[in-house]
Design a protein around this motif. Structure first.
Motif, PDB file in Angstrom:
ATOM      1  N   ARG A  83     -23.054 -20.577  32.579  1.00  0.00           N
ATOM      2  CA  ARG A  83     -23.250 -19.925  31.274  1.00  0.00           C
ATOM      3  C   ARG A  83     -24.681 -20.248  30.863  1.00  0.00           C
ATOM      4  NH1 ARG A  83     -17.733 -20.794  27.734  1.00  0.00           N
ATOM      5  NH2 ARG A  83     -16.285 -20.434  29.436  1.00  0.00           N
TER       6      ARG A  83
ATOM      7  N   HIS B 250     -15.967 -16.898  16.287  1.00  0.00           N
ATOM      8  CA  HIS B 250     -15.255 -15.866  17.053  1.00  0.00           C
ATOM      9  C   HIS B 250     -13.804 -16.271  17.274  1.00  0.00           C
ATOM     10  CE1 HIS B 250     -16.438 -18.814  20.129  1.00  0.00           C
ATOM     11  NE2 HIS B 250     -15.528 -18.309  20.942  1.00  0.00           N
TER      12      HIS B 250
ATOM     13  N   ASP C 133     -11.361 -15.781  20.748  1.00  0.00           N
ATOM     14  CA  ASP C 133     -11.705 -15.455  22.138  1.00  0.00           C
ATOM     15  C   ASP C 133     -11.270 -14.061  22.555  1.00  0.00           C
ATOM     16  OD1 ASP C 133     -12.938 -17.854  22.527  1.00  0.00           O
ATOM     17  OD2 ASP C 133     -11.447 -18.689  23.900  1.00  0.00           O
TER      18      ASP C 133
ATOM     19  N   ASN D  95      -9.679 -28.442  25.995  1.00  0.00           N
ATOM     20  CA  ASN D  95     -10.988 -29.073  26.200  1.00  0.00           C
ATOM     21  C   ASN D  95     -10.743 -30.547  26.445  1.00  0.00           C
ATOM     22  OD1 ASN D  95     -12.404 -26.769  25.578  1.00  0.00           O
ATOM     23  ND2 ASN D  95     -13.582 -27.666  23.892  1.00  0.00           N
TER      24      ASN D  95
ATOM     25  N   HIS E 257     -13.223 -20.091  15.616  1.00  0.00           N
ATOM     26  CA  HIS E 257     -13.921 -21.281  16.103  1.00  0.00           C
ATOM     27  C   HIS E 257     -15.339 -20.953  16.527  1.00  0.00           C
ATOM     28  CE1 HIS E 257     -12.377 -19.557  19.920  1.00  0.00           C
ATOM     29  NE2 HIS E 257     -13.244 -20.310  20.572  1.00  0.00           N
TER      30      HIS E 257
ATOM     31  N   TYR F 259     -24.000 -27.157  19.607  1.00  0.00           N
ATOM     32  CA  TYR F 259     -24.362 -28.105  20.651  1.00  0.00           C
ATOM     33  C   TYR F 259     -25.697 -28.763  20.371  1.00  0.00           C
ATOM     34  CZ  TYR F 259     -20.914 -24.966  22.631  1.00  0.00           C
ATOM     35  OH  TYR F 259     -19.795 -24.203  22.811  1.00  0.00           O
TER      36      TYR F 259
ATOM     37  N   ARG G 143     -23.086 -33.941  27.109  1.00  0.00           N
ATOM     38  CA  ARG G 143     -21.804 -33.250  26.992  1.00  0.00           C
ATOM     39  C   ARG G 143     -21.332 -32.841  28.379  1.00  0.00           C
ATOM     40  NH1 ARG G 143     -19.282 -27.601  24.684  1.00  0.00           N
ATOM     41  NH2 ARG G 143     -17.468 -28.597  23.745  1.00  0.00           N
TER      42      ARG G 143
HETATM   43  O1  LIG Z   1     -17.802 -25.413  23.307  1.00  0.00           O
HETATM   44  C1  LIG Z   1     -16.633 -25.293  22.946  1.00  0.00           C
HETATM   45  O2  LIG Z   1     -15.881 -26.243  22.894  1.00  0.00           O
HETATM   46  C2  LIG Z   1     -16.116 -23.933  22.545  1.00  0.00           C
HETATM   47  C3  LIG Z   1     -16.450 -22.894  23.544  1.00  0.00           C
HETATM   48  C4  LIG Z   1     -16.065 -21.537  23.083  1.00  0.00           C
HETATM   49  O3  LIG Z   1     -15.822 -21.296  21.938  1.00  0.00           O
HETATM   50  C5  LIG Z   1     -15.965 -20.462  24.050  1.00  0.00           C
HETATM   51  O4  LIG Z   1     -16.195 -20.681  25.247  1.00  0.00           O
HETATM   52  O5  LIG Z   1     -15.606 -19.334  23.626  1.00  0.00           O
END
Ligand SMILES: O=C(O)CCC(=O)C(=O)O
Length: 315
Positions: free
Chosen positions: A52, A148, A150, A178, A234, A238, A244
């Motif tokens: 990503r 957003h 998902d 997570n 959510h 970062y 992380r």
């Molecule tokens: O970083 C996170 O814990 C959330 C990631 C997230 O919201 C996503 O991948 O859609």
């Protein structure tokens, strides 16, 4: 008097997320940190196409940007047979994804009775890792995802949102988690928002609003896990300076395979899942569970062959 046979499921239904503390032992954590660090280093040098990239929230991502100095915030497909690490590290990720403690919670949340047999019901889905955003440019400052859900576009009307969200009593057909290898408070959620349409304030808010009413930071210690409804409101915020390495996975229920096709297959998993090597799990129950879960995913891929599953969200 009623007894609550499944507190994790109750909490997931109520709040949209549930935290289980200390799922990993210190030695599991140490081994996973080492494997994850080697994988992250390889991915940052452009050795892995499934990443990503910083600056883009949703798939598809263009891995060629990494060679141009763009950072990454995630590494995809930790169960991929061609992952650019040695076999021992790949085995760590296999052991983690099929970890009994994780699968036991997943089974509870998916309401699968133990005597129904895991392998007939649970489906292998995604196993990724979210990492500290890093790169040669501004991304040293960090990176943030906008608010957003998902699997529901931001443009959805309240009626469309309600039609896609879980209703009272609807069963979960997949569950997402997570699991941080380092303490992590990057995930921010609005508790309860997984079962209602957005309020007008939420609809009108800036997509990167830093203080949405009711929001909470999900504060996890290394080795904890949070399971969450991925349609809860959510975002991720970062810090480019803070380590992380958070494993980010999902498990499906065989009976929800159609609904899940887009979410899983948009990541291209169907192309390599049959080549995964799960022999590290031995020949007992753990291995049978894993093989059963893989078989369900292969079937899902077959059912959707030639069908353009598209992407859930764009941007
Ligand atoms: O970083 C996170 O814990 C959330 C990631 C997230 O919201 C996503 O991948 O859609």
């Amino acid at each position: 008097m009623t007894t609550d046979a499944s507190p994790p499921l109750t909490r997931l239904r109520q709040d949209g997320f549930v935290i289980i503390r200390s799922v990993l032992t210190p030695s599991e954590l140490t081994a996973l940190r080492a494997a994850a660090a080697r994988l992250t280093t390889a991915a940052r040098t452009g050795a892995w196409p499934h990443v990503r990239t910083v600056g883009k929230q949703f798939p598809p991502w263009d891995a060629s940007l990494v060679k141009q100095g763009v950072g990454i915030w995630g590494v995809q497909h930790l169960l991929h047979p061609d992952l650019p690490v040695d076999a021992k590290d790949r085995e760590e990720f296999v052991r983690l994804y099929f970890h009994e403690k994780l699968l036991n919670v997943a089974r509870e949340l998916l309401e699968i009775e133990e005597d129904e047999g895991y392998d007939g019901k649970m489906t292998m889905e995604l196993c990724n890792m979210l990492v500290r955003p890093d790169g040669s440019g501004n991304d040293k400052k960090g990176f943030a995802l906008r608010w957003h859900r998902d699997d529901i576009p931001w443009s959805a009307t309240p009626e469309e949102e309600m039609a896609r969200l879980k209703k009272e009593g609807d069963k979960y057909v997949h569950t997402q988690w997570n699991l941080p290898l380092w303490d992590d408070d990057s995930l921010i959620v609005v508790p309860g928002s997984h079962k209602r349409a957005r309020t007008q304030v939420e609809r009108d808010a800036d997509p990167f609003e830093e203080n949405l009413e009711g929001q909470v930071k999900v504060e996890l210690n290394a080795g904890d896990v949070v399971f969450y409804d991925n349609n809860i409101l959510h975002r991720g915020v970062y810090d480019g300076e803070k380590e992380r390495m958070t494993l980010h996975g999902s498990v499906g229920h065989a009976e929800g395979s159609r609904e899940r096709a887009r979410n899983v297959l948009q990541h291209g998993v169907g192309e390599w899942v049959d080549r995964c090597d799960f022999s590290v799990l031995g020949e007992g129950k753990e291995r049978r569970t894993a093989e059963g879960m893989r078989r369900r995913l292969v079937e899902l891929g077959r059912e959707n062959q030639g069908r353009d599953v598209g992407y859930s969200l764009e941007g």
